[in-house]
Scaffold this motif. Structure first.
Motif, mmCIF file in Angstrom:
data_model
loop_
_atom_site.group_PDB
_atom_site.id
_atom_site.type_symbol
_atom_site.label_atom_id
_atom_site.label_comp_id
_atom_site.label_asym_id
_atom_site.label_seq_id
_atom_site.Cartn_x
_atom_site.Cartn_y
_atom_site.Cartn_z
ATOM 1 N N SER A 1 49.458 32.350 31.031
ATOM 2 C CA SER A 1 50.873 32.538 31.348
ATOM 3 C C SER A 1 51.472 31.198 31.741
ATOM 4 O O SER A 1 50.930 30.507 32.612
ATOM 5 C CB SER A 1 51.030 33.541 32.496
ATOM 6 N N GLY B 1 54.261 30.607 33.329
ATOM 7 C CA GLY B 1 54.739 30.639 34.710
ATOM 8 C C GLY B 1 53.606 30.438 35.702
ATOM 9 O O GLY B 1 53.745 29.707 36.690
ATOM 10 N N HIS B 2 52.479 31.072 35.449
ATOM 11 C CA HIS B 2 51.316 30.927 36.330
ATOM 12 C C HIS B 2 50.757 29.510 36.256
ATOM 13 O O HIS B 2 50.334 28.942 37.268
ATOM 14 C CB HIS B 2 50.247 31.945 35.933
ATOM 15 N N ASP C 1 49.696 30.269 26.176
ATOM 16 C CA ASP C 1 50.713 31.307 26.352
ATOM 17 C C ASP C 1 51.217 31.869 25.031
ATOM 18 O O ASP C 1 52.186 32.625 25.007
ATOM 19 C CB ASP C 1 51.882 30.784 27.191
ATOM 20 N N SER D 1 51.203 40.730 34.528
ATOM 21 C CA SER D 1 50.918 39.423 33.948
ATOM 22 C C SER D 1 50.517 38.470 35.062
ATOM 23 O O SER D 1 50.864 38.679 36.228
ATOM 24 C CB SER D 1 52.162 38.898 33.220
ATOM 25 N N SER E 1 51.768 35.750 35.554
ATOM 26 C CA SER E 1 53.005 35.139 36.053
ATOM 27 C C SER E 1 53.612 35.926 37.206
ATOM 28 O O SER E 1 54.520 35.437 37.883
ATOM 29 C CB SER E 1 54.031 35.010 34.924
#
Length: 335
Positions: free
Chosen positions: A94, A96-97, A116, A206, A208
């Motif tokens: 992810s 964002g992660h 991703d 997710s 994220s």
């Protein structure tokens, strides 16, 4: 007010040493004096005394807040320190992660790798690039080559932590990663549960969805875990081979299993949420994402909306040009 602050001299220094009990006592006194001021019962001297005490309280409160902020920062750094082992590689699926991990580990020598590309969508063989391009989804195939080169170059003796949530994309990405990682690495998998009672019964679709506190909590719980056994690694690698050889092009996570479904799987949900009045596509797509237990790509749902428009099932407003301003409704004769 500023003049009175300067005239108080060492009163401010004394205020910085006020403890919480004294702060409460002072606040009670201030409230009483404020009531007297409002009722017109105080003289000029009382007003000045009230001002001094008020500034004293503000100063002591600001000092206490600053001290607490420093303590909190020290605690955060201490928790994150356990994640900054030298030669540790974090792998996530992810973006964002990944950005969160990079921020948390910026003072360490740890490396963060991300894949991703949405592997739950499209064929996983040599036809993937063309298939996605034909549907305007090439952005789902931009990172795999770079990611693969990065993880293949991880040196012997380095440790690997793989973060994976319960959705079709991340489970497939895990299998892909284990297929291409060097065989002689120590690997731990942090399997993010669908829900977590220990951190407030939060739901994770997710990676994220994790915040910094969640990341530290899950990592600390994983420290005592054993490295991934060879037998389990081979089993997960086999899952990738099965998916790669399949002709399916859409996969969902259901009952803890990856299931292949038809491309039109979400079309019925789209038409159910569409009405005879124009509404924004992004609202309909957002509702479908919120109702799903799986991680869904808004780009894929947008593609299906446009497919339904091309099929004459949905009608698009003339002024709509992209996902965020597109307005759709059921076409005439469709119910």
């Amino acid at each position: 007010m500023e003049k009175r602050r300067k005239e108080r001299g060492n009163v401010m220094m004394w205020g910085e040493e006020i403890n919480s009990a004294e702060q409460k006592q002072l606040l009670t006194l201030l409230y009483k004096e404020l009531t007297e001021l409002r009722n017109g019962e105080a003289n000029e001297h009382d007003k000045l005394a009230f001002t001094d005490r008020l500034l004293l309280f503000v100063d002591s409160f600001e000092h206490a807040m600053k001290q607490q902020s420093e303590i909190n920062q020290q605690q955060r750094e201490k928790r994150i320190e356990r994640m900054t082992v030298e030669n540790m590689h974090h792998i996530t699926f992810s973006l964002g992660h990944q950005q969160l991990l990079v921020h948390m580990l910026k003072k360490s020598s740890s490396t963060v790798h991300v894949l991703d590309d949405v592997l739950s969508i499209g064929p996983l063989n040599e036809h993937r690039t063309d298939w996605l391009f034909e549907r305007g989804l090439s952005q789902m195939n931009r990172a795999m080559a770079t990611f693969t080169a990065e993880i293949r170059s991880i040196a012997v003796g380095h440790s690997v932590v793989i973060w994976v949530a319960n959705n079709a994309h991340e489970k497939l990405a895990l299998s892909y990663t284990l297929t291409h990682l060097p065989s002689d690495l120590s690997i731990r998998i942090i399997d993010i549960p669908a829900s977590d009672m220990e951190v407030g019964n939060l739901v994770y679709r997710s990676s994220s969805d994790l915040c910094a506190k969640d990341v530290v909590s899950h990592f600390n719980r994983s420290i005592e875990m054993d490295a991934l056994p060879d037998s389990e690694r081979k089993s997960l690698q086999k899952r990738w081979q099965v998916a790669r050889n399949s002709i399916g092009c859409l996969r969902i996570w259901q009952n803890c299993t990856i299931i292949e479904v038809e491309e039109a799987f979400y079309d019925e949900k789209i038409t159910q949420l569409a009405t005879n009045e124009y509404s924004r596509s992004i609202r309909i797509i957002g509702e479908i994402i919120c109702q799903s237990d799986d991680y869904l790509s808004k780009e894929w749902l947008y593609y299906r909306v446009n497919y339904l428009i091309a099929q004459g099932i949905l009608q698009c407003a003339v002024d709509s040009t992209n996902l965020f301003n597109q307005r759709i409704k059921l076409a005439s004769g469709v119910s």
